[in-house]
Design an enzyme around this catalytic site. Structure first.
Site, PDB file in Angstrom:
ATOM      1  N   CYS A  91      -8.856   0.638  -4.100  1.00 48.57           N
ATOM      2  CA  CYS A  91      -9.567   0.698  -5.383  1.00 48.57           C
ATOM      3  C   CYS A  91      -8.595   0.677  -6.570  1.00 48.57           C
ATOM      4  CB  CYS A  91     -10.486   1.910  -5.397  1.00 48.57           C
ATOM      5  SG  CYS A  91     -11.864   1.709  -6.532  1.00 48.57           S
ATOM      6  N   HIS A 193     -13.334   3.255  -0.033  1.00 49.61           N
ATOM      7  CA  HIS A 193     -12.877   4.648   0.052  1.00 49.61           C
ATOM      8  C   HIS A 193     -13.524   5.303   1.277  1.00 49.61           C
ATOM      9  CE1 HIS A 193     -11.295   5.107  -4.095  1.00 49.61           C
ATOM     10  NE2 HIS A 193     -12.330   4.423  -4.506  1.00 49.61           N
TER      11      HIS A 193
HETATM   12  N1  GLN Z   1     -10.838   3.212 -12.395  1.00 46.62           N
HETATM   13  C1  GLN Z   1     -11.069   2.042 -11.560  1.00 46.62           C
HETATM   14  C2  GLN Z   1     -12.497   1.465 -11.761  1.00 46.62           C
HETATM   15  O1  GLN Z   1     -13.343   2.136 -12.306  1.00 46.62           O
HETATM   16  C3  GLN Z   1     -10.848   2.392 -10.095  1.00 46.62           C
HETATM   17  C4  GLN Z   1     -11.836   3.428  -9.560  1.00 46.62           C
HETATM   18  C5  GLN Z   1     -11.454   3.955  -8.198  1.00 46.62           C
HETATM   19  O2  GLN Z   1     -10.289   4.013  -7.796  1.00 46.62           O
HETATM   20  N2  GLN Z   1     -12.504   4.454  -7.447  1.00 46.62           N
HETATM   21  O3  GLN Z   1     -12.756   0.347 -11.335  1.00 46.62           O
END
Ligand code: GLN
Length: 247
Positions: A91, A193
């Site tokens: 992510c 995740h």
């Molecule tokens: N901040 C990034 C987004 O909103 C990654 C989010 C995350 O790592 N879950 O896309």
């Protein structure tokens, strides 16, 4: 034979238990008698020599803190990849492996360009891409990947990146082109995740074999009793609305 695992910015990039990916790789190696050294890398720290580098997820705020420090490590990361090291970004960590992340507030976070991808957040008013996901992975022997995604950024692949897989359920890279993740050589990125690896043992072993190949050549990993991992995999797929064959 031993394994050196570097966790990059583990205090900042660790959303939704992504640290669990380090623990799973450590456990799957040790259960095969392979000693593991875990090397946390904090902001401003030098990049250690490692076989596998992991970056977890992070909110825009954490990514903004990490991006300059990660970019400062770009030459060392590029050299590590040239030496055969594996990199896995999840992510927010995935987004920073690309060329840039255009964040929700309009700021531009430069990535390290290990993956030919660009991510753009459409702004706080846009819906986030959230939910259980299942992906038909393109990597040999990995099969399906399952996990949970929650991201505002939409990632688009350039010509030199290949999708990690095809979305069976969920949003994937951008909720449009049915791709999920990206990879190039020994560098992998994904939005999954959960953490990712406890429920995807085949991918965990794929990464382990690739990381061990760097210093030891082709390595046979003895099978492990993965009954609980497979049960969790099947359940996670069901929660994404996907019934796996033979499940
Ligand atoms: N901040 C990034 C987004 O909103 C990654 C989010 C995350 O790592 N879950 O896309």
């Amino acid at each position: 034979m031993d394994l050196r695992l570097a966790a990059l910015f583990p205090d900042l990039l660790n959303l939704y238990g992504d640290r669990g990916n380090v623990l799973v790789l450590q456990s799957r190696a040790r259960r095969r008698g392979i000693p593991v050294e875990v090397l946390p890398v904090g902001l401003g720290h030098p990049l250690p020599d490692a076989d596998l580098y992991l970056l977890g997820g992070g909110e825009d705020r954490q990514q903004a803190l990490v991006a300059p420090a990660l970019e400062a490590l770009r030459p060392q990361l590029e050299a590590a990849v040239r030496s055969g090291a594996v990199v896995l970004g999840v992510c927010g960590g995935y987004q920073l492996l690309g060329h840039a992340y255009y964040a929700a507030d309009g700021s531009v976070l430069r990535g390290v360009g290990l993956l030919d991808v660009v991510t753009r957040h459409p702004g706080h008013r846009a819906p986030r891409l959230v939910g259980n996901a299942a992906v038909a992975c393109v990597l040999d022997g990995v099969g399906t990947l399952v996990g949970f995604e929650n991201h505002g950024g939409r990632t688009w692949l350039g010509a030199n990146a290949r999708p990690l897989g095809r979305v069976l359920a969920g949003f994937g890279n951008n909720g449009r082109d049915r791709t999920e993740g990206a990879w190039a050589g020994t560098v992998f990125g994904t939005y999954l995740h959960g953490p990712l690896l406890p429920k995807n043992p085949a991918f965990a072993d794929y990464l382990l074999r690739l990381a061990l190949r760097r210093r030891f050549g082709d390595v046979h990993l003895s099978p492990l009793d993965d009954r609980w991992e497979h049960a969790a995999h099947v359940r996670a797929a069901e929660r994404a609305g996907v019934r796996l064959r033979g499940a």
